[in-house]
Write a protein that holds these residues in place. Structure first.
Motif, short mmCIF file in Angstrom:
data_model
loop_
_atom_site.label_atom_id
_atom_site.label_comp_id
_atom_site.label_asym_id
_atom_site.label_seq_id
_atom_site.Cartn_x
_atom_site.Cartn_y
_atom_site.Cartn_z
N GLU A 218 65.48 94.90 -13.89
CA GLU A 218 65.18 93.98 -12.95
C GLU A 218 63.98 94.35 -12.01
O GLU A 218 63.26 93.56 -11.72
CB GLU A 218 66.31 93.83 -12.15
CG GLU A 218 67.69 93.16 -12.78
CD GLU A 218 69.02 92.98 -12.05
OE1 GLU A 218 69.74 92.11 -12.56
OE2 GLU A 218 69.00 93.71 -11.24
N GLU A 221 60.97 93.65 -13.89
CA GLU A 221 60.70 92.31 -13.86
C GLU A 221 60.05 91.61 -12.47
O GLU A 221 59.00 91.10 -12.47
CB GLU A 221 61.70 91.42 -14.33
CG GLU A 221 61.52 89.85 -14.54
CD GLU A 221 60.51 89.65 -15.65
OE1 GLU A 221 59.67 88.66 -15.32
OE2 GLU A 221 60.29 90.44 -16.40
N LYS A 224 56.31 92.79 -12.01
CA LYS A 224 55.58 92.06 -13.11
C LYS A 224 55.21 90.84 -12.16
O LYS A 224 54.03 90.25 -12.16
CB LYS A 224 56.41 91.77 -14.43
CG LYS A 224 56.24 92.82 -15.17
CD LYS A 224 56.85 92.39 -16.67
CE LYS A 224 56.26 91.25 -17.31
NZ LYS A 224 56.75 90.56 -18.40
N GLN A 225 56.43 90.27 -11.59
CA GLN A 225 56.22 88.75 -11.00
C GLN A 225 55.30 89.13 -9.66
O GLN A 225 54.45 88.32 -9.33
CB GLN A 225 57.65 88.47 -10.52
CG GLN A 225 58.58 88.02 -11.66
CD GLN A 225 59.75 87.48 -11.09
OE1 GLN A 225 60.29 87.45 -9.94
NE2 GLN A 225 60.55 86.96 -12.24
#
Length: 258
Positions: A218, A221, A224-225
């Motif tokens: 998580e 991710e 990355k966002q």
């Protein structure tokens, strides 16, 4: 640091974790899948902000040897957290079990995952026979005096927290299925979500704002966002700058600085 009382007869040569069995003879079988996945989630999200990693030890379903007078007696907590005791730094030093008279430090928190066959013992509602080992509740409350004891019943979707007050456990009030530990600046609560591709209710750690501590995937991710959002922001800024430069050139006001 929470320390256990020393054995009554310190002059005795007591067994170490290398001498004591790590599996229960005649054990009916392996834990169910929930008892495998839930401790993993607790472990993965137990990131204490005020304790360095080398001063925190957690374990799932180990033999916890608790009484130097009866060195073969043990309990197997579903999950526990110890402060002031580190994990092994090399593979050869990995623990076979957790031996109180060897480690000295008792757990700060024990978590039991209730099931129909263990519920009465976990909640201290069974009686023991004379000269027989104490129940889990008695060991945690009376012998080791573990400060916090949490139980989670996935069948009833019920999370309960007990705190040692004087010599007895008292059930604590839980708000919104979450409980905050001032000592470690972390909270434990019931999270509804997908873990290991399994949808359900899980115990999970959270921060002071109530945000669930993210798993490594998580966090990846989220990074990355954030990187994508930053790229999009930079693209918008460049586009606005290019539009402004174009407009200035059209007005004949562009300069070498544009």
């Amino acid at each position: 640091m929470y320390q256990a009382d020393p054995p009554r007869s310190p002059q005795e040569s007591l067994p170490t974790m290398y001498d004591l069995p790590s599996e229960e003879v005649g054990d009916p079988g392996l834990p169910d899948e929930f008892h495998v996945f839930q401790p993993r989630l607790l472990e993965a999200t137990c990131l204490l902000p005020n304790y360095p990693p080398n001063e925190v030890f957690t374990a799932s379903d180990p033999n916890l040897y608790y009484d130097g007078r009866h060195p073969l007696w043990y309990k197997r907590p579903d999950w526990f957290l110890v402060l002031g005791v580190s994990r092994a730094q090399s593979q050869q030093d990995l623990r076979f079990s957790y031996v109180i008279w060897q480690e000295v430090v008792v757990p700060f928190l024990v978590v039991e995952l209730l099931s129909p066959t263990t519920e009465l013992d976990d909640l201290g509602q069974t009686l023991r026979e004379v000269n027989q080992p104490s129940t889990k509740w008695q060991v945690y409350e009376q012998l080791l005096r573990i400060p916090y004891y949490a139980v989670f019943d996935r069948y009833q979707s019920r999370f309960r927290m007990f705190r040692l007050v004087a010599t007895c456990y008292q059930e604590m009030e839980i708000s919104d299925q979450k409980f905050w530990f001032d000592e470690i600046q972390l909270g434990l609560g019931v999270w509804s979500g997908l873990y290991q591709n399994i949808e359900g209710l899980w115990l999970r750690w959270h921060d002071a704002l109530g945000n669930w501590i993210p798993l490594s995937e998580e966090r990846f991710e989220q990074e990355k966002q954030r990187a994508e959002q930053e790229r999009q922001r930079a693209d918008r800024e460049k586009e606005r700058a290019d539009q402004l430069a174009k407009k200035l050139r059209e007005l004949g006001l562009a300069s070498d600085r544009v």
